[in-house]
Design a protein around this motif. Structure first.
Motif, PDB file in Angstrom:
ATOM      1  N   VAL A  26     -17.518 -71.652  16.767  1.00 42.96           N
ATOM      2  CA  VAL A  26     -17.036 -72.328  15.583  1.00 42.96           C
ATOM      3  C   VAL A  26     -18.003 -72.088  14.463  1.00 42.96           C
ATOM      4  N   ALA A  27     -17.556 -72.268  13.247  1.00 48.78           N
ATOM      5  CA  ALA A  27     -18.414 -72.071  12.089  1.00 48.78           C
ATOM      6  C   ALA A  27     -19.580 -73.033  12.136  1.00 48.78           C
ATOM      7  N   VAL A  28     -20.724 -72.584  11.600  1.00 49.94           N
ATOM      8  CA  VAL A  28     -21.933 -73.400  11.669  1.00 49.94           C
ATOM      9  C   VAL A  28     -21.733 -74.733  10.962  1.00 49.94           C
ATOM     10  N   VAL A  29     -21.127 -74.691   9.785  1.00 45.47           N
ATOM     11  CA  VAL A  29     -20.950 -75.937   9.048  1.00 45.47           C
ATOM     12  C   VAL A  29     -20.113 -76.919   9.842  1.00 45.47           C
ATOM     13  N   ALA A  30     -19.036 -76.409  10.455  1.00 43.69           N
ATOM     14  CA  ALA A  30     -18.184 -77.286  11.253  1.00 43.69           C
ATOM     15  C   ALA A  30     -18.942 -77.848  12.440  1.00 43.69           C
ATOM     16  N   ALA A  31     -19.804 -77.003  13.035  1.00 43.48           N
ATOM     17  CA  ALA A  31     -20.578 -77.470  14.189  1.00 43.48           C
ATOM     18  C   ALA A  31     -21.518 -78.586  13.794  1.00 43.48           C
ATOM     19  N   VAL A  32     -22.160 -78.429  12.640  1.00 44.31           N
ATOM     20  CA  VAL A  32     -23.094 -79.456  12.194  1.00 44.31           C
ATOM     21  C   VAL A  32     -22.376 -80.768  11.912  1.00 44.31           C
ATOM     22  N   VAL A  33     -21.200 -80.671  11.268  1.00 46.87           N
ATOM     23  CA  VAL A  33     -20.432 -81.884  10.989  1.00 46.87           C
ATOM     24  C   VAL A  33     -20.011 -82.564  12.283  1.00 46.87           C
ATOM     25  N   ALA A  34     -19.550 -81.728  13.253  1.00 48.34           N
ATOM     26  CA  ALA A  34     -19.110 -82.301  14.522  1.00 48.34           C
ATOM     27  C   ALA A  34     -20.255 -82.976  15.245  1.00 48.34           C
ATOM     28  N   LEU A  35     -21.420 -82.357  15.208  1.00 47.80           N
ATOM     29  CA  LEU A  35     -22.557 -82.942  15.890  1.00 47.80           C
ATOM     30  C   LEU A  35     -22.992 -84.242  15.250  1.00 47.80           C
ATOM     31  N   TRP A  40     -27.070 -76.611  23.703  1.00 50.01           N
ATOM     32  CA  TRP A  40     -26.412 -75.446  23.121  1.00 50.01           C
ATOM     33  C   TRP A  40     -26.835 -74.199  23.901  1.00 50.01           C
ATOM     34  N   HIS A  41     -25.865 -73.356  24.240  1.00 50.09           N
ATOM     35  CA  HIS A  41     -26.196 -71.997  24.689  1.00 50.09           C
ATOM     36  C   HIS A  41     -25.010 -71.100  24.409  1.00 50.09           C
ATOM     37  N   TYR A  42     -25.232 -69.791  24.553  1.00 52.37           N
ATOM     38  CA  TYR A  42     -24.170 -68.844  24.200  1.00 52.37           C
ATOM     39  C   TYR A  42     -23.745 -67.962  25.367  1.00 52.37           C
ATOM     40  N   GLU A  43     -23.822 -68.522  26.575  1.00 52.51           N
ATOM     41  CA  GLU A  43     -23.352 -67.786  27.750  1.00 52.51           C
ATOM     42  C   GLU A  43     -21.903 -68.156  28.074  1.00 52.51           C
ATOM     43  N   ALA A  44     -21.107 -67.153  28.394  1.00 52.54           N
ATOM     44  CA  ALA A  44     -19.719 -67.405  28.781  1.00 52.54           C
ATOM     45  C   ALA A  44     -19.682 -68.130  30.120  1.00 52.54           C
ATOM     46  N   LYS A  58     -23.659 -83.357  26.225  1.00 48.36           N
ATOM     47  CA  LYS A  58     -22.741 -82.851  25.204  1.00 48.36           C
ATOM     48  C   LYS A  58     -23.047 -81.371  25.017  1.00 48.36           C
ATOM     49  N   PHE A  59     -22.274 -80.524  25.699  1.00 44.98           N
ATOM     50  CA  PHE A  59     -22.508 -79.080  25.638  1.00 44.98           C
ATOM     51  C   PHE A  59     -21.623 -78.432  24.589  1.00 44.98           C
ATOM     52  N   GLU A  60     -22.210 -77.534  23.810  1.00 50.80           N
ATOM     53  CA  GLU A  60     -21.443 -76.737  22.866  1.00 50.80           C
ATOM     54  C   GLU A  60     -21.829 -75.277  23.022  1.00 50.80           C
ATOM     55  N   GLU A  61     -20.826 -74.439  23.326  1.00 52.77           N
ATOM     56  CA  GLU A  61     -21.061 -72.998  23.393  1.00 52.77           C
ATOM     57  C   GLU A  61     -21.081 -72.443  21.985  1.00 52.77           C
ATOM     58  N   LYS A  62     -22.145 -71.751  21.650  1.00 57.81           N
ATOM     59  CA  LYS A  62     -22.291 -71.144  20.331  1.00 57.81           C
ATOM     60  C   LYS A  62     -22.237 -69.633  20.456  1.00 57.81           C
ATOM     61  N   ALA A  63     -21.926 -68.962  19.369  1.00 64.51           N
ATOM     62  CA  ALA A  63     -22.011 -67.515  19.342  1.00 64.51           C
ATOM     63  C   ALA A  63     -23.469 -67.101  19.175  1.00 64.51           C
ATOM     64  N   PHE A  64     -23.841 -66.015  19.827  1.00 64.20           N
ATOM     65  CA  PHE A  64     -25.192 -65.474  19.670  1.00 64.20           C
ATOM     66  C   PHE A  64     -25.532 -65.291  18.203  1.00 64.20           C
ATOM     67  N   GLU A  65     -24.620 -64.670  17.444  1.00 65.15           N
ATOM     68  CA  GLU A  65     -24.862 -64.423  16.022  1.00 65.15           C
ATOM     69  C   GLU A  65     -25.011 -65.728  15.248  1.00 65.15           C
ATOM     70  N   GLN A  66     -24.241 -66.719  15.618  1.00 67.76           N
ATOM     71  CA  GLN A  66     -24.272 -68.001  14.921  1.00 67.76           C
ATOM     72  C   GLN A  66     -25.651 -68.642  15.036  1.00 67.76           C
ATOM     73  N   ILE A  67     -26.182 -68.680  16.248  1.00 68.66           N
ATOM     74  CA  ILE A  67     -27.502 -69.278  16.449  1.00 68.66           C
ATOM     75  C   ILE A  67     -28.575 -68.409  15.815  1.00 68.66           C
ATOM     76  N   TYR A  96     -32.371 -69.744  23.173  1.00 71.95           N
ATOM     77  CA  TYR A  96     -32.703 -68.999  21.953  1.00 71.95           C
ATOM     78  C   TYR A  96     -33.309 -67.653  22.317  1.00 71.95           C
ATOM     79  N   ASN A  97     -33.098 -66.696  21.430  1.00 73.75           N
ATOM     80  CA  ASN A  97     -33.591 -65.352  21.667  1.00 73.75           C
ATOM     81  C   ASN A  97     -35.110 -65.317  21.608  1.00 73.75           C
ATOM     82  N   LYS A  98     -35.701 -64.552  22.523  1.00 67.15           N
ATOM     83  CA  LYS A  98     -37.156 -64.484  22.612  1.00 67.15           C
ATOM     84  C   LYS A  98     -37.684 -63.344  21.738  1.00 67.15           C
ATOM     85  N   GLY A  99     -38.974 -63.425  21.419  1.00 72.85           N
ATOM     86  CA  GLY A  99     -39.596 -62.372  20.633  1.00 72.85           C
ATOM     87  C   GLY A  99     -40.184 -62.879  19.335  1.00 72.85           C
ATOM     88  N   ASN A 100     -40.973 -62.041  18.702  1.00 71.40           N
ATOM     89  CA  ASN A 100     -41.670 -62.429  17.471  1.00 71.40           C
ATOM     90  C   ASN A 100     -40.708 -62.812  16.353  1.00 71.40           C
TER      91      ASN A 100
END
Length: 434
Positions: free
Chosen positions: A8-17, A41-45, A71-80, A99-103
């Motif tokens: 879902v769109a980030v703005v909608a997710a924030v409002v829902a949360l 939150w995670h982005y695994e199917a 309260k679990f919400e699946e997010k898109a990788f790109e969204q996060i 969350y993605n690892k790395g510098n």
């Protein structure tokens, strides 16, 4: 780097949360009689190895925490990836998040003060004893946000690496064998191309093109080059043999028809679906697709092999659990992470097509899963994991996507693309004082 999922769109997710529970302070009881809510939150199917394991972890968490709801919400990788900084700097941050690892990602957020220092919990709960030194690299970050040392800001509970998936039926029909050298690999690609089949499924709009480009660079690289590029332990020449070979060969593969000229706009999910549907005989990507292919490939036999001939391979620990500094239920977040590290969950992850970090090896009974884990152990035990190319600098993921799209489209030369990749990398080094 993981497979992308529409969210879902980030703005909608924030409002829902904002309408959800979870307003109590961390490690404190909620208002009298009110339920506690762990926001995850995670982005695994759901059908992926991690998705299956973490669904079971949620069940066990709720069973061991009466009165607490997840309260679990699946997010898109790109969204996060694109919005984590904004969301974690707000009151709507989740309690625990993949969350993605790395510098460029976890390191950047740790430097910005958006992540909780997990070091005391890591020591108290013994998570450090479960993770090998190589897997700890992506969990720890120094004050510059550079991985490999310093405080713990993430906890990985699986591992991953890039491999070559292949359609066994298509290989047999084309009369080719699994290659053992890079020369044999290019012969396989050429055989398919000459028969009118584009051999490699690729998603140029997202991360998959980066894997191919980086594997080509790694074919000319050794550990010192990787440490220089990823950990800033030396100078990186973007016009040196590693990146020059990668850019030139990638562009050549497009010209020869090994990679589709129309792949620049293809997303990772569409790439995966095309392989599942039998359109392409080869897909080069990460182990996170393994469980999906086990579940979804119905019409042909498939297998996988390590990129032929390379000393190094893209791969690392998996993405990490992080606890935002603004999380309202940090105590619950620590408990959930702990459950994902338990052998029962780790064994389930391993038998579902994932690479566990703390499983009972005797409990991994699935044949394909054993093959997957054995190949990872081959890389890990011989220090061949080279991380991922988008890690070194913030925003580098988008730089790589754009640059490689230019190679696919032929809109820029290899030298021009390498200049495009070098500039933000050097700017980041200057910001770090290197």
């Amino acid at each position: 780097m993981l497979n992308l999922r529409a969210g879902v769109a980030v703005v909608a997710a924030v409002v829902a949360l904002a309408a959800c529970g979870g307003t109590e302070p961390a490690a404190q009881s909620p208002a009298a009689g009110g339920p506690r809510v762990l926001k995850l939150w995670h982005y695994e199917a759901a059908d992926s190895a991690m998705g299956k394991a973490w669904t079971e972890a949620v069940k066990q968490f709720e069973a061991s925490h009466p009165g607490v709801t997840v309260k679990f919400e699946e997010k898109a990788f790109e969204q996060i990836r694109q919005s984590a900084g904004m969301i974690l700097n707000s009151d709507e941050a989740p309690d625990v998040m993949e969350y993605n690892k790395g510098n460029a990602t976890a390191g950047l957020l740790s430097k910005q003060g958006l992540l909780t220092d997990l070091t005391p919990e890591v020591t108290r709960r013994g998570w450090d004893k479960l993770l090998s030194p190589s897997l700890q690299t992506t969990a720890r970050y120094d004050e510059r946000g550079v991985m490999g040392s310093g405080k713990w800001f993430g906890v990985p509970n699986y591992a991953e690496y890039v491999m070559v998936y292949y359609n066994k039926d298509a290989f047999k029909k084309a009369g080719v064998e699994v290659p053992t050298t890079f020369e044999e690999f290019t012969e396989v690609l050429d055989t398919f191309a000459k028969k009118g089949t584009t051999p490699i499924a690729m998603g140029g709009a997202e991360y998959p093109a980066q894997h191919i480009f980086y594997q080509l660079a790694l074919s000319k690289a050794q550990r010192p080059w990787v440490d220089a590029f990823q950990l800033y332990k030396g100078k990186v020449d973007f016009k040196g043999p590693e990146f020059t070979y990668a850019a030139d060969t990638f562009a050549d593969w497009v010209k020869k028809g090994y990679i589709g000229k129309d792949s620049a706009a293809v997303k990772a999910e569409d790439m995966g679906v095309s392989f599942i549907g039998g359109k392409y005989p080869i897909l080069i990507s990460g182990s996170w697709w393994y469980g999906r292919f086990v579940s979804d490939v119905k019409d042909f036999e498939w297998g996988s092999f390590l990129w032929p001939g390379d000393t190094m391979s893209a791969g690392s620990s998996g993405n990490v659990w992080v606890v935002p500094e603004n999380a309202k239920n940090k105590d619950l977040a620590y408990d959930f992470i702990d459950i994902t590290m338990k052998k029962e969950i780790q064994n389930l992850l391993g038998n579902s097509g994932g690479i566990p970090v703390a499983a009972d090896t005797a409990a991994i009974t699935d044949a394909k899963s054993k093959e997957l884990i054995e190949n990872f152990n081959t890389l890990s035990s011989s220090d061949r994991l080279a991380f991922y190319p988008d890690w070194p600098a913030p925003g580098y993921y988008d730089v790589l996507v754009s640059g490689l799209q230019n190679l696919v489209n032929g809109s820029k030369s290899s030298a021009e693309v390498l200049d495009e990749l070098a500039a933000p990398y050097q700017e980041n080094l200057a910001d770090l004082g290197n």
